[in-house]
Design a protein around this motif. Structure first.
Motif, short mmCIF file in Angstrom:
data_model
loop_
_atom_site.label_atom_id
_atom_site.label_comp_id
_atom_site.label_asym_id
_atom_site.label_seq_id
_atom_site.Cartn_x
_atom_site.Cartn_y
_atom_site.Cartn_z
N ALA A 1 0.83 -1.21 0.00
CA ALA A 1 0.00 0.00 0.00
C ALA A 1 0.87 1.26 0.00
O ALA A 1 0.57 2.22 -0.71
N ILE A 2 1.94 1.25 0.77
CA ILE A 2 2.85 2.40 0.82
C ILE A 2 3.55 2.58 -0.53
O ILE A 2 3.66 3.70 -1.04
N ALA A 3 4.00 1.49 -1.14
CA ALA A 3 4.65 1.56 -2.46
C ALA A 3 3.67 2.09 -3.51
O ALA A 3 4.03 2.92 -4.36
N ASP A 4 2.43 1.63 -3.45
CA ASP A 4 1.42 2.09 -4.40
C ASP A 4 1.13 3.58 -4.18
O ASP A 4 0.94 4.33 -5.14
N ALA A 5 1.10 4.00 -2.93
CA ALA A 5 0.88 5.42 -2.63
C ALA A 5 2.03 6.28 -3.16
O ALA A 5 1.79 7.38 -3.66
N ALA A 6 3.26 5.78 -3.07
CA ALA A 6 4.41 6.53 -3.61
C ALA A 6 4.26 6.72 -5.12
O ALA A 6 4.53 7.79 -5.65
#
Length: 86
Positions: free
Chosen positions: A35-40
């Motif tokens: 989720a964090i990678a996708d948000a980046a």
């Protein structure tokens, strides 16, 4: 590299990160890391779209400002995470 504060929430295999300084910018995944990678990735797309339209890109707020605003609800399981603009 610009760093925004994201708000992580979720459980099991459904996780999301919203970036309150960039309205409508969010990411998701089956794990917090995804989720964090996708948000980046979403932050990059969001800012590139603003730049292409000659619109300003908001500066990131400090964590303390987001906490004061009540946008992070730790009682309901929200967590603050760093989302780096790639």
């Amino acid at each position: 590299m610009t760093r925004y504060i994201g708000i992580l929430d979720g459980s099991n295999n459904v996780w999301g990160v919203r970036v309150p300084d960039l309205p409508g910018c969010h990411g998701g995944g089956v794990s917090p890391e995804q989720a964090i990678a996708d948000a980046a990735f979403a932050v990059c797309e969001w800012t590139e779209a603003r730049i292409a339209k000659h619109l300003p890109v908001p500066k990131p707020r400090a964590l303390v400002d987001l906490l004061r605003s009540g946008e992070i609800d730790s009682a309901s399981g929200d967590s603050a995470v760093i989302v780096r603009q790639r």
